[in-house]
Design a protein around this motif. Structure first.
Motif, PDB file in Angstrom:
ATOM      1  N   CYS A   1       0.822  -1.215   0.000  1.00 52.36           N
ATOM      2  CA  CYS A   1       0.000   0.000   0.000  1.00 52.36           C
ATOM      3  C   CYS A   1       0.854   1.261   0.000  1.00 52.36           C
ATOM      4  O   CYS A   1       0.590   2.207  -0.749  1.00 52.36           O
ATOM      5  CB  CYS A   1      -0.945   0.004   1.200  1.00 52.36           C
ATOM      6  N   GLU A   2       1.886   1.289   0.851  1.00 52.65           N
ATOM      7  CA  GLU A   2       2.739   2.472   0.920  1.00 52.65           C
ATOM      8  C   GLU A   2       3.457   2.702  -0.404  1.00 52.65           C
ATOM      9  O   GLU A   2       3.574   3.833  -0.873  1.00 52.65           O
ATOM     10  CB  GLU A   2       3.754   2.338   2.056  1.00 52.65           C
ATOM     11  N   HIS A   3       3.923   1.632  -1.040  1.00 52.51           N
ATOM     12  CA  HIS A   3       4.610   1.779  -2.319  1.00 52.51           C
ATOM     13  C   HIS A   3       3.685   2.335  -3.399  1.00 52.51           C
ATOM     14  O   HIS A   3       4.110   3.152  -4.225  1.00 52.51           O
ATOM     15  CB  HIS A   3       5.190   0.429  -2.758  1.00 52.51           C
ATOM     16  N   ILE A   4       2.427   1.913  -3.403  1.00 51.93           N
ATOM     17  CA  ILE A   4       1.465   2.433  -4.384  1.00 51.93           C
ATOM     18  C   ILE A   4       1.273   3.931  -4.181  1.00 51.93           C
ATOM     19  O   ILE A   4       1.317   4.721  -5.138  1.00 51.93           O
ATOM     20  CB  ILE A   4       0.115   1.694  -4.257  1.00 51.93           C
ATOM     21  N   GLN A   5       1.060   4.340  -2.950  1.00 50.95           N
ATOM     22  CA  GLN A   5       0.830   5.761  -2.672  1.00 50.95           C
ATOM     23  C   GLN A   5       2.060   6.605  -2.964  1.00 50.95           C
ATOM     24  O   GLN A   5       1.956   7.701  -3.518  1.00 50.95           O
ATOM     25  CB  GLN A   5       0.381   5.931  -1.218  1.00 50.95           C
ATOM     26  N   LEU A   6       3.233   6.094  -2.625  1.00 49.43           N
ATOM     27  CA  LEU A   6       4.463   6.828  -2.913  1.00 49.43           C
ATOM     28  C   LEU A   6       4.702   6.917  -4.414  1.00 49.43           C
ATOM     29  O   LEU A   6       5.135   7.955  -4.921  1.00 49.43           O
ATOM     30  CB  LEU A   6       5.650   6.158  -2.220  1.00 49.43           C
ATOM     31  N   ALA A   7       4.424   5.840  -5.135  1.00 49.13           N
ATOM     32  CA  ALA A   7       4.607   5.855  -6.588  1.00 49.13           C
ATOM     33  C   ALA A   7       3.742   6.930  -7.229  1.00 49.13           C
ATOM     34  O   ALA A   7       4.208   7.691  -8.092  1.00 49.13           O
ATOM     35  CB  ALA A   7       4.273   4.481  -7.176  1.00 49.13           C
ATOM     36  N   LYS A   8       2.488   7.019  -6.795  1.00 52.75           N
ATOM     37  CA  LYS A   8       1.583   8.037  -7.341  1.00 52.75           C
ATOM     38  C   LYS A   8       2.087   9.435  -7.009  1.00 52.75           C
ATOM     39  O   LYS A   8       2.114  10.330  -7.866  1.00 52.75           O
ATOM     40  CB  LYS A   8       0.169   7.832  -6.789  1.00 52.75           C
TER      41      LYS A   8
END
Length: 450
Positions: free
Chosen positions: A143-150
């Motif tokens: 989840c954190e990686h998805i939000q950081l990627a965006k």
């Protein structure tokens, strides 16, 4: 671009994309990246045999493909990626630079550094029973990686469901559909248009199945979509400003016949012989050599442009006077330098469910910058949901904000940093705030004249 050697001159006619592999630890990112290099002919059988021997000696026989990317002893001993590994391969139409980012929560700052250099992302999900759940539902890094990627500007994601060959999965369509159905709502929540920005596909990174060639129906009769190489080859990314002022955030540097700086060109182009500025310390430098990858003759070019990951040798400054987060830029239009700015920020999570108020301290990540910061002031402002822009100039101060709130704020950093307004330059105007190894907020710079 004009090359100093014939092999590079042929390559640079292709489009170039930087692709970062992200996801929870043990999802198989390094193995997939290593398999890509093997399938594309960048790694020979002798190297594979050596990796197999080294992996067996460490009691990690099934990890030999990861050893292609994870080359240092710490990574091999721990079985986890620590630094962002980089490599190159190409298809018929595209030259790719692979950025293999760490998945462990202790190395999120390194993941941020790698992702800030990328154009597109490959989110790796493990289909193995229990591994998807621990990465997505159990406080893992998915989840954190998805939000950081965006937040870091990754507008397109390929979501590869890996380890489909595992005995707990055995290419089960039910398991694949279960993972996709759980992922879609969170991807939407994180700001992705799932129909336009996201593509799911099943693979086996260890065996290379559905990577360079399409899936054999005997292996997986229900899949009739693209393989990974095909999906990467046709992925579309938003165009950048080819005529903008030169901007290259520096993420690393070293000394070798002068100072060598490493980074991705975010705007404009650079030529051998150019006079540039290193900001924020306003030192004039001269470009004496440009390399696509390592400092080898075949990688040397006379010029380079948008999206290229470069090593640039400069004179006029000492290596010890350069820090990651500095920016190499044009003299005519240098990047703004500030120690305060105004931002619009969304609160994702707080340590121990506390409230965020003025005086809150955190770590600021913006392009390759990592700085301590303090929230100096919080205020609300009516935002048009269609445009995302303020419709009411009046500001109302607030005492605190909680998880889920969107707030305007004034942020002060310890040292002078190079940033741009999001409306002028998205790649240099996005940021995230982290505290106690947790991403607490994401935001965009709205005003640099705080």
């Amino acid at each position: 671009m004009v090359s100093s050697s014939e092999p590079v001159a042929k390559e640079v006619n292709k489009r170039h994309l930087n692709v970062v592999f992200i996801g929870h630890v043990d999802a198989g990112k390094s193995s997939i990246a290593g398999q890509i290099l093997y399938l594309s002919g960048q790694v020979d059988e002798r190297t594979i045999q050596k990796c197999q021997k080294d992996a067996k000696a460490n009691g990690r026989e099934s990890w030999f493909m990861a050893y292609i990317m994870d080359v240092n002893e710490e990574e091999r001993a721990k079985g986890i990626t620590v630094e962002v590994a980089q490599a190159d391969f190409e298809t018929e139409t595209t030259r790719f630079t692979i950025l293999d980012a760490p998945g462990h929560k202790s190395y999120v700052p390194n993941m941020i550094s790698g992702t800030s250099q990328a154009d597109i992302g490959v989110l790796v999900i493990s289909a193995r029973k229990g591994e998807f759940e621990s990465g997505f539902q159990g406080g893992g890094q998915t989840c954190e990686h998805i939000q950081l990627a965006k937040t870091l500007g990754i507008s397109k994601l390929l979501v590869v469901v890996n380890k489909m060959d595992d005995k707990t999965v055995n290419w089960s369509k039910k398991r694949y559909d279960e993972i996709e159905s759980e992922m879609v709502p969170f991807l939407k929540f994180s700001g992705y248009n799932v129909k336009k920005d996201i593509q799911f596909l099943p693979i086996s990174g260890l065996r290379g199945t559905n990577m360079k060639t399409r899936m054999d129906k005997k292996v997986c009769p229900w899949w009739d979509g693209q393989c990974l190489f095909e999906a990467l080859d046709v992925i579309d990314v938003p165009p950048r400003d080819l005529n903008g002022p030169f901007r290259m955030p520096i993420f690393d540097k070293y000394k070798d016949m002068g100072a060598v700086v490493m980074g991705e060109v975010e705007s404009g182009s650079v030529h051998e012989g150019d006079n540039l500025l290193v900001m924020p310390n306003k030192v004039k430098v001269k470009v004496v050599a440009i390399f696509f990858n390592e400092e080898k003759v075949k990688d040397k070019v006379n010029s380079a442009g948008l999206g290229e990951n470069l090593r640039i040798r400069i004179i006029g400054i000492e290596e010890e006077d350069i820090r990651p987060g500095f920016v190499l830029c044009s003299i005519e239009k240098p990047i703004p330098v500030v120690n305060e700015f105004v931002a619009q920020m969304k609160i994702l999570g707080l340590v121990d469910n506390t409230l965020l108020a003025a005086g809150y301290n955190a770590n600021l990540h913006i392009h390759s910058v990592l700085e301590n910061c303090e929230i100096m002031e919080l205020f609300t402002q009516k935002i048009d949901p269609k445009t995302g822009k303020p419709v009411d100039p009046m500001k109302k101060k607030v005492v605190f904000v909680k998880i889920g709130d969107v707030v305007m704020c004034r942020i002060k950093v310890t040292n002078m940093i190079c940033i741009e307004k999001f409306s002028d330059f998205q790649q240099l105007g996005r940021f995230s705030l982290r505290s106690n190894d947790k991403t607490i907020a994401i935001g965009k710079v709205t005003d640099i004249h705080a």
